[in-house]
Write a protein that holds these residues in place. Structure first.
Motif, short mmCIF file in Angstrom:
data_model
loop_
_atom_site.label_atom_id
_atom_site.label_comp_id
_atom_site.label_asym_id
_atom_site.label_seq_id
_atom_site.Cartn_x
_atom_site.Cartn_y
_atom_site.Cartn_z
N ARG A 9 70.27 -55.58 -22.05
CA ARG A 9 71.16 -55.55 -20.88
C ARG A 9 72.60 -55.16 -21.19
O ARG A 9 73.31 -54.70 -20.31
N PRO A 67 73.58 -50.06 -20.00
CA PRO A 67 74.67 -49.13 -19.68
C PRO A 67 74.55 -47.77 -20.36
O PRO A 67 74.87 -46.75 -19.75
N LEU A 126 76.03 -54.76 -14.40
CA LEU A 126 76.53 -54.75 -15.77
C LEU A 126 77.66 -55.76 -15.95
O LEU A 126 77.69 -56.48 -16.95
N HIS A 146 76.09 -59.10 -16.13
CA HIS A 146 75.42 -59.23 -17.43
C HIS A 146 76.41 -59.58 -18.52
O HIS A 146 76.14 -60.46 -19.36
#
Length: 150
Positions: free
Chosen positions: A67, A72, A111, A114
């Motif tokens: 993650r 990304p 993101l 995360h």
């Protein structure tokens, strides 16, 4: 709550916009670390602290890889940059630009969440190492509360 709303919208958008491959890979990346989380939780509830600690470390490692690194640099890179190389910009970006920006904004929101959760995990591991292994969830207000909703 942001995570759940963004996820639901992304799942629906991935099918509406025919991004099912991206949606499927994103779901697979997110599910990979959950096995270790559930193992750690069951071990903690069962009183097997060493297995809970190992499970949490494996969970954090898999979270970092899946993650924080792959998500990304593989998924978001693909949906934000590589897609522009394959689309006819005049045809698709005028009609589909709202979907492009919405989809990528939601992925970036995920993101951010995360990374926030990852920082919390690192704090737990640091506390665990400093205290010799016995640590409660950093998000918990009381001793017995140990709930993590992914």
């Amino acid at each position: 709550m942001v995570h759940h709303i963004a996820t639901i919208i992304l799942i629906v958008l991935s099918y509406i916009c025919r991004f099912a491959r991206v949606g499927s890979v994103t779901l697979a990346l997110h599910e990979g670390s959950d096995v270790f989380l559930e193992t750690a939780k069951m071990s903690k509830y069962s009183g097997v602290e060493w297995l809970a600690s190992v499970g949490f470390v494996l969970f954090t490692l898999s979270w970092t890889i899946l993650r924080v690194l792959l998500f990304p640099f593989w998924i978001i890179w693909s949906t934000s940059y590589e897609i522009l190389l394959t689309l006819d910009k005049e045809k698709h970006m005028v009609d589909g630009s709202i979907y492009y920006y919405l989809f990528n904004t939601l992925l970036l929101c995920l993101l951010v969440v995360h990374i926030y959760w990852w920082i919390l995990m690192i704090r737990v591991i640091r506390r665990q190492v400093q205290s010799g292994g016995q640590v409660d969830d950093v998000r918990s207000d009381s001793e017995g509360e140990d709930e993590h909703e992914d």
